[in-house]
Design an enzyme around this catalytic site. Sequence first.
Site, PDB file in Angstrom:
ATOM      1  N   ASP A  21      21.038  44.798  34.783  1.00  0.00           N
ATOM      2  CA  ASP A  21      20.218  45.776  35.495  1.00  0.00           C
ATOM      3  C   ASP A  21      21.091  46.913  36.065  1.00  0.00           C
ATOM      4  O   ASP A  21      21.229  47.948  35.413  1.00  0.00           O
ATOM      5  CB  ASP A  21      19.402  45.084  36.595  1.00  0.00           C
ATOM      6  CG  ASP A  21      18.096  45.799  36.919  1.00  0.00           C
ATOM      7  OD1 ASP A  21      17.784  46.789  36.233  1.00  0.00           O
ATOM      8  OD2 ASP A  21      17.388  45.374  37.853  1.00  0.00           O
ATOM      9  N   ASP A  22      21.625  46.736  37.262  1.00  0.00           N
ATOM     10  CA  ASP A  22      22.478  47.756  37.891  1.00  0.00           C
ATOM     11  C   ASP A  22      23.730  47.109  38.477  1.00  0.00           C
ATOM     12  O   ASP A  22      23.837  46.943  39.690  1.00  0.00           O
ATOM     13  CB  ASP A  22      21.711  48.452  39.024  1.00  0.00           C
ATOM     14  CG  ASP A  22      20.469  49.157  38.527  1.00  0.00           C
ATOM     15  OD1 ASP A  22      20.586  50.026  37.658  1.00  0.00           O
ATOM     16  OD2 ASP A  22      19.371  48.810  39.013  1.00  0.00           O
ATOM     17  N   HIS A  37      20.756  49.904  33.297  1.00  0.00           N
ATOM     18  CA  HIS A  37      20.432  51.291  33.624  1.00  0.00           C
ATOM     19  C   HIS A  37      21.688  52.142  33.638  1.00  0.00           C
ATOM     20  O   HIS A  37      22.787  51.650  33.888  1.00  0.00           O
ATOM     21  CB  HIS A  37      19.728  51.374  34.981  1.00  0.00           C
ATOM     22  CG  HIS A  37      18.368  50.754  34.951  1.00  0.00           C
ATOM     23  ND1 HIS A  37      17.250  51.441  34.532  1.00  0.00           N
ATOM     24  CD2 HIS A  37      17.958  49.503  35.240  1.00  0.00           C
ATOM     25  CE1 HIS A  37      16.211  50.623  34.596  1.00  0.00           C
ATOM     26  NE2 HIS A  37      16.605  49.447  35.018  1.00  0.00           N
ATOM     27  N   HIS A  92       9.054  48.191  32.625  1.00  0.00           N
ATOM     28  CA  HIS A  92       9.315  47.207  33.675  1.00  0.00           C
ATOM     29  C   HIS A  92       7.982  46.623  34.141  1.00  0.00           C
ATOM     30  O   HIS A  92       6.997  47.356  34.279  1.00  0.00           O
ATOM     31  CB  HIS A  92       9.961  47.860  34.891  1.00  0.00           C
ATOM     32  CG  HIS A  92      11.421  48.150  34.747  1.00  0.00           C
ATOM     33  ND1 HIS A  92      11.923  48.961  33.774  1.00  0.00           N
ATOM     34  CD2 HIS A  92      12.490  47.741  35.470  1.00  0.00           C
ATOM     35  CE1 HIS A  92      13.248  49.037  33.909  1.00  0.00           C
ATOM     36  NE2 HIS A  92      13.616  48.315  34.920  1.00  0.00           N
ATOM     37  N   HIS A 152      19.087  45.107  29.101  1.00  0.00           N
ATOM     38  CA  HIS A 152      18.575  45.698  30.356  1.00  0.00           C
ATOM     39  C   HIS A 152      19.722  46.181  31.229  1.00  0.00           C
ATOM     40  O   HIS A 152      20.257  45.441  32.060  1.00  0.00           O
ATOM     41  CB  HIS A 152      17.688  44.709  31.118  1.00  0.00           C
ATOM     42  CG  HIS A 152      16.788  45.384  32.109  1.00  0.00           C
ATOM     43  ND1 HIS A 152      15.443  45.556  31.911  1.00  0.00           N
ATOM     44  CD2 HIS A 152      17.056  45.996  33.285  1.00  0.00           C
ATOM     45  CE1 HIS A 152      14.917  46.215  32.925  1.00  0.00           C
ATOM     46  NE2 HIS A 152      15.880  46.507  33.788  1.00  0.00           N
ATOM     47  N   GLU A 205       8.256  42.294  38.363  1.00  0.00           N
ATOM     48  CA  GLU A 205       9.457  42.166  39.190  1.00  0.00           C
ATOM     49  C   GLU A 205       9.031  42.222  40.656  1.00  0.00           C
ATOM     50  O   GLU A 205       9.124  41.261  41.389  1.00  0.00           O
ATOM     51  CB  GLU A 205      10.450  43.292  38.872  1.00  0.00           C
ATOM     52  CG  GLU A 205      11.705  43.271  39.735  1.00  0.00           C
ATOM     53  CD  GLU A 205      12.501  44.582  39.664  1.00  0.00           C
ATOM     54  OE1 GLU A 205      11.951  45.607  39.237  1.00  0.00           O
ATOM     55  OE2 GLU A 205      13.684  44.563  40.073  1.00  0.00           O
TER      56      GLU A 205
HETATM   57 ZN   LIG Z   1      15.612  47.684  35.550  1.00  0.00          ZN
END
Ligand SMILES: [Zn+2]
Length: 346
Positions: A285-286, A18, A204, A16, A207
């Site tokens: 994630d980021d 991005h 997704h 995961h 969340e």
């Molecule tokens: Zn994500």
Amino acid sequence: MERVRDVSELPKAHLHLHFTGSMRPATLLELADKYGVRLPEALTEALVGGEPPRLRATDERGWFRFQRLYDAARSCLREPEDIQRLVREAAEEDLRDGSGWLEIQVDPTSYAPRLGGLIPALEIILDAVDSAMRETGLGMRVLVAANRMKHPLDARTLARLAVRYRDRGVIGFGLSNDERRGMARDFDRAFAIAREGGLLSAPHGGELTGPASVRDCLDDLHAGRIGHGVRAAEDPRLLKRLADRQVTCEVCPASNVALGVYEKPEDVPLRTLFEAGVPLALGADDPLLFGSRLAAQYEIARHHHGFTDAELAELARQSVRGSVAPQDVQAKLLAGIDAWLSAPAA
Ligand SMILES: [Zn+2]
């Protein structure tokens, strides 16, 4: 003091991450300078200070702010060489954190205007992944992700494109952005196209919204993997379903805290999911916006949730088994995990 093994040496798969969100902060600052882009203050402060902005994405305004920061960062990726650099550096960072396999997620639509259209954008990205694999030795594949803020017809177009590039490294189809907008069901045709074309369904869910959004991903999009899925912890029956079907949840603890899904790292229900037998793949994630990369997620499991080295090794195994890595790659990573665990703590 008890000696511990280094989690950055624990072999693992990263499922995961991005595209723009994987960028090194220093690279973003350099590219912003190159193109004369004025980044929002909240972003430069975070990049220079190393402290992730607290975004409170649990309300729509907070999520919008997060998207604005993301868009500003993305606007600095303008030429194929920027894309090449981003992917190579993402691979380098992953290797440093013990990753032996990376599945990176991208919506090529958002890069299309600057890279000559949707197809050229995807080709530039896939070429960059090819070069990064050759240069770094890291195994990489791509998930094409549709944006749920856009029309479901756009998602269908993207799904068809993703399927067409299956032999060029696209392995899955995702759905990202604000879960509170629209229904997963609106995208069922796009996901059917992707699945029929042999791609993994990895939307997704769970969340920003509760267990129902995870159920929707399973029922309507036939998810083989869930991006996040942490809110499934609120529903024991759903946990059992995920465990029975061995649907991997791509859990991103630092992201959850930065976005206000949970107040503190210890509130992320890692233990609940793990003990229910739901396979987990920790992800960053980021990292650009949340300030921590892959190994740091395992550190959170260790320090805030008391995961022993044997349990961390199990988390790493789950990440590998949840990946689409070929059998030989998986076998090698799993053997590396056993070796990490059997070596004496340094
Ligand atoms: Zn994500």
